[in-house]
Design a protein around this motif. Structure first.
Motif, mmCIF file in Angstrom:
data_model
loop_
_atom_site.group_PDB
_atom_site.id
_atom_site.type_symbol
_atom_site.label_atom_id
_atom_site.label_comp_id
_atom_site.label_asym_id
_atom_site.label_seq_id
_atom_site.Cartn_x
_atom_site.Cartn_y
_atom_site.Cartn_z
ATOM 1 N N CYS A 1 47.347 60.667 83.490
ATOM 2 C CA CYS A 1 46.771 60.619 82.142
ATOM 3 C C CYS A 1 45.940 59.362 81.905
ATOM 4 C CB CYS A 1 47.871 60.726 81.090
ATOM 5 S SG CYS A 1 48.737 62.307 81.113
ATOM 6 N N HIS A 2 45.729 58.575 82.973
ATOM 7 C CA HIS A 2 44.800 57.439 82.934
ATOM 8 C C HIS A 2 45.194 56.365 81.934
ATOM 9 C CE1 HIS A 2 42.214 60.017 85.385
ATOM 10 N NE2 HIS A 2 42.404 60.968 84.480
ATOM 11 N N VAL A 3 46.480 56.029 81.889
ATOM 12 C CA VAL A 3 46.957 54.910 81.080
ATOM 13 C C VAL A 3 47.892 54.065 81.933
ATOM 14 C CG1 VAL A 3 46.747 56.101 78.858
ATOM 15 C CG2 VAL A 3 48.877 56.253 80.147
ATOM 16 N N ALA A 4 48.036 52.806 81.588
ATOM 17 C CA ALA A 4 48.947 51.926 82.317
ATOM 18 C C ALA A 4 50.392 52.317 82.018
ATOM 19 C CB ALA A 4 48.696 50.477 81.917
ATOM 20 N N PRO A 5 51.317 52.025 82.950
ATOM 21 C CA PRO A 5 52.719 52.385 82.724
ATOM 22 C C PRO A 5 53.303 51.832 81.429
ATOM 23 C CG PRO A 5 52.385 51.770 85.017
ATOM 24 C CD PRO A 5 51.101 51.454 84.300
ATOM 25 N N ASP A 6 52.882 50.622 81.028
ATOM 26 C CA ASP A 6 53.433 50.055 79.798
ATOM 27 C C ASP A 6 52.859 50.713 78.539
ATOM 28 O OD1 ASP A 6 50.894 49.033 79.919
ATOM 29 O OD2 ASP A 6 51.472 46.953 79.518
ATOM 30 N N GLN A 7 51.900 51.629 78.730
ATOM 31 C CA GLN A 7 51.342 52.369 77.607
ATOM 32 C C GLN A 7 52.000 53.747 77.449
ATOM 33 O OE1 GLN A 7 47.190 50.811 79.125
ATOM 34 N NE2 GLN A 7 46.863 52.167 77.386
ATOM 35 N N VAL A 8 53.012 54.006 78.269
ATOM 36 C CA VAL A 8 53.780 55.247 78.191
ATOM 37 C C VAL A 8 55.167 54.904 77.649
ATOM 38 C CG1 VAL A 8 54.711 57.238 79.416
ATOM 39 C CG2 VAL A 8 52.528 56.239 80.122
ATOM 40 N N ILE A 9 55.515 55.468 76.503
ATOM 41 C CA ILE A 9 56.827 55.242 75.898
ATOM 42 C C ILE A 9 57.571 56.572 75.866
ATOM 43 C CG2 ILE A 9 58.077 54.464 73.848
ATOM 44 C CD1 ILE A 9 55.648 52.817 73.092
#
Length: 609
Positions: free
Chosen positions: A237-245
């Motif tokens: 989904c093209h986001v950094a891991p810390d941007q996934v909650i």
């Protein structure tokens, strides 16, 4: 902060995934950091507002101070953020199109062909910018962050104009002032037991295809999601891991902002939106009240059972504010509340002939509870069942709280069985009734349903004769209170004198002393009803007084609580002990002065402590 910041919350895969609570949690976290926050809810339906909805459509209709009938998510915003919103904080397709059409009729578009792009999309952007800059209630300050929840799911045809509007809006306000949070379901099929990310990938892909790239992906699931699933979502989904909650189902919605904060959401938003939060406060300090509330709820050892006698019990969201208000009151007093939803039609004598098993089961459930609440509603269906529940509570000294229609049905019951007016009823249920103890208000417009009721915040005045009433003392002995209304029927003035002489005292009236607002039955542990809706102003940290009274009376604690000046005993305060105790206060001490500043249910005109 030089520019207003915006957080757009969208949903994917299914509706009802929890966007309202997530949006409220974003606001709660930022507010705890000292940021002024406001909220907007966008509903893509064509209705002008939620006023004409059946509760089975979208859950309860929430009412604001200004009389706006809006989506229940605005109730979440007000409860979490402790702010007062307005009707314009709820945007619908109907409102936008009405505004555009009105402009076209005035000639504002100078003969241009009026189209979705640019006219409708421009109108959406203008609406959002205007409402986002309305000063926050209480502080009077201009908001620094506006959280916008887009209802429905990405891909719905109804919301396309709004998605396009926000695609343009991100460039209008510049990237550093605009952030997108996408809330999506991560299903876990029983057949495999694995969390599946493909629906979320597809949802994000569609969102990106429409011109909006999520900065934060909030993954909702029933059970906790492991790191490998989170990494997969990040990768595809093209986001950094810390941007996934990843937020699993939690035991309390009040744990959600705490859970989000522990996953670094403050640090990310501070950096992404340049919020200027420095130094970063420790979570235990700046979210102290939410952590304490969550811990208290987690450690409740005693329970109270309340029956809710409703007409829309097939969908519990129909009574969201009622259930929240019961929880606020019970939790503040050290109880976990168990709410039993009982369909009022099952209590009617007609049901005994139709299905005796269902009839007796419903009455059995009612008899097992500690207290009863009869909430509002419309139409004649189920009214006789509510009347029967009122009668049973009155005759059996069962703690009772009636709200709106519950207030009216209790008056009908009292008129029938105490005043012996056998045919007493509401003109809503029987236009030709012999004794119309409940009648249509004069200003009601029978030709139009939407927006014609008595709506919004109104002042209620306690009568001089009500000095010792339970409900007045629960409100901190105030002479006037302000609560929100939503009704078009009222007590017929012709019958008021007879009703009061028989023992049902109208202790609260409107400013003109023409409309009955609160009654209290003499010689009963707690038989109270209100024409207004106190649940709308209940807050987690400031429970509504009528609900506090119901919970206390249901556990036989109200008398001693009032005698102490509306304070819990030291033992109740320390460990929420529910063991029987000898009442330390004799009856003659019930006149003890109540100090509003000390009362756990102190109540201001705005409904908050």
């Amino acid at each position: 902060m030089s520019n207003l910041k915006y957080i757009l919350v969208t949903g994917g895969v299914i509706s009802g995934v929890g966007k309202g609570v997530i949006s409220s949690s974003f606001g709660t976290i930022l507010k705890c950091c000292g940021i002024e926050v406001t909220s907007i809810k966008i509903d893509p339906y064509i209705n002008l507002d939620a006023g004409t909805f059946s509760p089975y459509e979208h859950g309860e209709v929430y009412v604001l101070d200004d009389g706006g009938e809006v989506d229940l998510d605005l109730g979440n915003y007000e409860r979490f953020l402790d702010i007062t919103l307005h009707r314009d904080n709820n945007v619908t397709t109907g409102k936008i199109y009405q505004m555009v059409i009105d402009r076209e009729r005035r000639g504002d578009y100078l003969g241009k062909t009026v189209q979705v792009v640019p006219h409708v999309t421009d109108a959406i952007q203008e609406w959002v910018e205007r409402v986002a800059q309305v000063p926050v209630s209480g502080s009077g300050k201009i908001p620094e962050v506006c959280i916008i929840e887009l209802g429905g799911t990405i891909g719905d045809i109804e919301s396309m104009a709004f998605v396009e509007a926000f695609r343009q809006f991100q460039f209008r306000v510049k990237r550093e002032n605009f952030c997108v949070a996408h809330v999506s379901l991560i299903p876990q099929p029983r057949s495999t037991g694995e969390h599946k990310t493909k629906p979320t990938q597809s949802s994000v892909r569609e969102l990106r295809g429409l011109g909006l790239s999520p900065d934060i992906i909030v993954c909702r699931s029933e059970k906790p999601i492991d790191q490998s699933v989170k990494d997969k979502i990040s990768n595809f989904c093209h986001v950094a891991p810390d941007q996934v909650i990843c937020i699993p189902d939690l035991s309390s919605i009040y744990k959600v902002p705490i859970f989000m904060e522990t996953h670094g959401i403050v640090e990310y938003l501070n950096d992404r939106l340049k919020l200027g939060i420095s130094p970063m406060p420790p979570a235990r300090k700046f979210m102290k009240q939410w952590i304490e509330l969550s811990d208290k709820i987690e450690n409740l050892r005693n329970e109270v059972n309340i029956a809710l006698i409703g007409k829309y019990t097939r969908l519990e969201d129909s009574y969201t504010s009622i259930t929240k208000a019961l929880q606020h009151a019970a939790n503040s007093l050290g109880y976990k509340v168990n709410i039993k939803f009982i369909d009022s039609s099952k209590l009617e004598k007609a049901m005994l002939a139709e299905d005796p098993v269902v009839y007796h089961e419903a009455w059995h459930e009612l008899c097992k509870t500690d207290g009863v609440i009869v909430p509002g509603g419309f139409g004649r269906r189920g009214v006789e069942g509510k009347i029967e529940a009122c009668r049973w509570c009155r005759q059996n000294n069962k703690p009772f709280l009636g709200i709106c229609l519950g207030f009216q049905t209790a008056v009908i019951e009292f008129s029938r069985n105490v005043l012996k007016l056998e045919n007493a009823n509401s003109s809503e249920c029987d236009e030709l009734v012999e004794h119309p103890v409940i009648i249509d208000m004069p200003e009601h417009n029978p030709g139009q349903l939407g927006g014609t009721m008595r709506l919004g915040k109104r002042t209620t005045v306690f009568k001089d004769s009500a000095a010792l009433s339970k409900i007045k003392r629960l409100y901190g002995k105030r002479n006037t209170i302000e609560e929100r209304h939503r009704h078009r029927y009222e007590v017929n003035p012709v019958y008021i004198k007879d009703i009061e002489e028989a023992g049902l005292k109208f202790v609260g009236v409107d400013k003109d002393a023409e409309r009955m607002e609160i009654f209290e039955l003499e010689n009963h542990p707690y038989y109270v009803a209100v024409q207004f809706h106190p649940e709308y102003l209940s807050r987690p940290m400031a429970p509504s007084p009528p609900f506090v009274g119901l919970i206390l009376a249901s556990k036989d604690k109200l008398k001693s609580y009032l005698a102490r000046g509306c304070k819990l005993s030291p033992r109740e305060h320390s460990d929420y002990d529910d063991t029987d105790e000898e009442d330390e206060c004799s009856d003659d001490k019930e006149n003890v002065k109540t100090h509003e500043s000390d009362s756990s249910s102190a109540y201001s005109s705005s409904g908050v402590l």
